[in-house]
Every structure is written in structure tokens, then in C-alpha cells.
Scaffold this active site. Sequence first.
Site, PDB file in Angstrom:
ATOM      1  N   ASP A  34      44.247  39.610  55.632  1.00  0.00           N
ATOM      2  CA  ASP A  34      45.131  38.833  54.761  1.00  0.00           C
ATOM      3  C   ASP A  34      46.373  39.630  54.369  1.00  0.00           C
ATOM      4  O   ASP A  34      47.498  39.140  54.438  1.00  0.00           O
ATOM      5  CB  ASP A  34      44.353  38.418  53.507  1.00  0.00           C
ATOM      6  CG  ASP A  34      44.869  37.116  52.917  1.00  0.00           C
ATOM      7  OD1 ASP A  34      45.564  36.376  53.636  1.00  0.00           O
ATOM      8  OD2 ASP A  34      44.576  36.844  51.745  1.00  0.00           O
ATOM      9  N   ASP A  94      40.655  30.912  50.595  1.00  0.00           N
ATOM     10  CA  ASP A  94      40.559  31.617  49.319  1.00  0.00           C
ATOM     11  C   ASP A  94      39.420  31.068  48.456  1.00  0.00           C
ATOM     12  O   ASP A  94      39.132  31.624  47.391  1.00  0.00           O
ATOM     13  CB  ASP A  94      41.877  31.497  48.549  1.00  0.00           C
ATOM     14  CG  ASP A  94      43.033  32.138  49.309  1.00  0.00           C
ATOM     15  OD1 ASP A  94      42.790  33.121  50.024  1.00  0.00           O
ATOM     16  OD2 ASP A  94      44.170  31.643  49.190  1.00  0.00           O
TER      17      ASP A  94
END
Length: 394
Positions: free
Chosen positions: A246, A292
Amino acid sequence: MADTEQAPASAPEAAAAAVLDALNATETNGTEALNATAKFVASPEGTALAYGSLVFMALLPIFFGALRSVHCSKSKELGENDYDSGFRNASDMPETITGRDAARFPIIASCTLFGLYLFFKVFSQEYINLLLSVYFFGLGVLALSHTMSPLMSRIFPDSFSNKQFQLLFTQGSEETKEEIVNYEFDTKNLVCLLISTVVGVWYLLKKHWIANNLFGLAFALNGVELLHLNNVSTGCILLGGLFVYDVFWVFGTNVMVTVARSFEAPIKLVFPQDLLERGLDASNFAMLGLGDIVIPGIFIALLLRFDVSLKKNSRTYFYSSFLAYIFGLGLTIFVMHTFKHAQPALLYLVPACVGFPVVVALIKGELTELFRYEETPPEDTDVKEDPETEKKDQ
């Protein structure tokens, strides 16, 4: 998570990666649009409502998905011990993620992400998103139907005539006959499928943010419920790998942001910042990617199953990690608006969701038990038993 203007069950790892690739970037440019037509400055009230709603929506699939994962795990154990598991179809069975799966997942996700980036650069975005819309329409209908099924079972009265059906496809004949598809369902499942199809058609035709969120919540809940980490070490490998993934793709390149802006599919939760001004026709959205939610969510669900295994009538690890997720998500939003720069949410969620339970385990003196807890997939058990059996035979 991002501010943007809307352009709006066991799967292979590559498909899972495709779903999670464009989900984790957090953008700060709250006035920038995907199809930038006009600038809009959100009011403080609108911004607070949008992000508060996103946090609330993110907590729903984690909480209820974790609870449902406990039931799935118990049913799976019954099936492994030759009892009736309660699973009518293979698609209802949880998929166990091993350490090997966790280690290679960030690599597969990176390759898929970059592949999508090249696709959007070379081919027409309109046609790619048309194919994706049809693909996610099918997935969304099935996911939403599966999510609604337990609720429908409680709504329908006992007197309701619930007929059983079976969809069976085979090839060959007699002794060589082989099952290709064997799916069992009932009248209640058909009602769920009908309602889900209506939502799917609504999404296809209008790309409305409410329809998008219904599908997104269904995907997230199914992911948390059906994707099981086999132990805490595997969870740390997966979260650590995706943490690096990420950060690299958000801070190191513009690949993730580009794909996130181009990818039109219900793989994110959105909420309008201009809802107070424009009502349901609002078009300036804050966004939270499903990655997420699902990635930390499956780790939180593992900790709930660990709590259950302790048989202490306590949910300490689950609640500590759940609060850690709220803290991490809140910190992401705060940093995003303070520094006005793109933020990968896993940069804050991973340390919080891993650190809080580890600290709790250290305080309670249960760190060893935490890392020894294991949910071994039946395939691994079979592999381990075979050599022992061979030695006994010799």
C-alpha cells in the site's frame, strides 16, 4: 479512502487481488473529481457527516462478518469430524489463508494492479468499465443474496412453504458420470436473489451511490466471514506485506491513484459530502476502499475466534482490535486533512490492529497462546498424516 466525485466467496487469489487492488489509496483533494466537471468545497458539516458515515459503514461488515465467521468455523469443524456441517454448497464454506498464501498475495496484487494500470492506459476506459460492471453485477447479486439469507430466514414465518430445489449439471453417463455443478437452494434463497437482482439492475442503470454501497457492504461482509486466516502469524505476514504494498503504490507511484480513479465498480463505499445541499442527487463523494475494511477485518475476525477458543466468556482481543481499527481509521482521516496529501489507510490500520492485541496479550500473559492458536485447513492435516501413516505401514 478518498474524496472524489462519483464516476460512480471462494475466489482464486488473482481474482481477489483484482478486487482489492484499487481500494487502499486515500486522497486528500476533496474538491477533485474523477470526471472533474466542477470544483466543490464541502462544508464542515457535510465533511463530518460523510466521514462519520463511512466509518460507521466500515464497522458493520467487520462486526457482523466476524460474528458470522465464528459460526462458519464451528460448522467447518463439524464437517471435518464427519458431522453435518450445515453447508449445503461449497461456496458457503470458508476459505483458509495459509502463510504461503499470505506471503505471495502482495506480489499477485501488485502484478494485477499494474496490469489494470496498463489496461486503462492502452484500452478505452469506457469498455473496460462496461465489462467490469457486468462482472461485478453477477458477483454483487450473489454476495448480497448470501448476506440477506440469514435475515430472510428470521423474517419468514414458520408457516411459510419453503420448497427445496437443486441445480445439478453432470457430464458423462452411468459409471463415468461426474458432477460439474451441484447447487442446493430454497424458496427463501430465491426471494433473496430476486431482491438482489433488483438492486443490481438499479446499480447497472443508475450507478447510484446507495446501490453501490449495498453491493460494497455485501462484498466486505462476505470477505470477513468467509476468508479465514489460519493463525496470527499468517495474519501478521498478510498485513505486513500489504502494508508495504500500500505504501509503495501510493507514495512511490501514481499507479494506485490512477486505477482507483478509473475503476468503476462497487469495490468502495462512498458517501456524499454535499448531501445536505443536494440530497440524494449529491455527486461529491468521500470514498473508502473495501481493502481497508476486509484486510484488517479478517484479522479482527481471527481474534474473535481466538477469544471463543479460550472459553473464558470474554471478547478482550476482539474488542481491543475493533477499537484499534476505529483509532487507525480516525487517524488516517486526521492526517489526510492535516497534511493535504494522499495517505494509504493501511499505513495506520496495520500497526493499530496488530499492536493493540499484542499489547493486550503481553499484559495478560497470553502472548504464547495467541501465537500458538491455529486453524489448520483440512488439506494440511491430510498432508501431515500421510507420511505418518506410511511409516506405520512400513
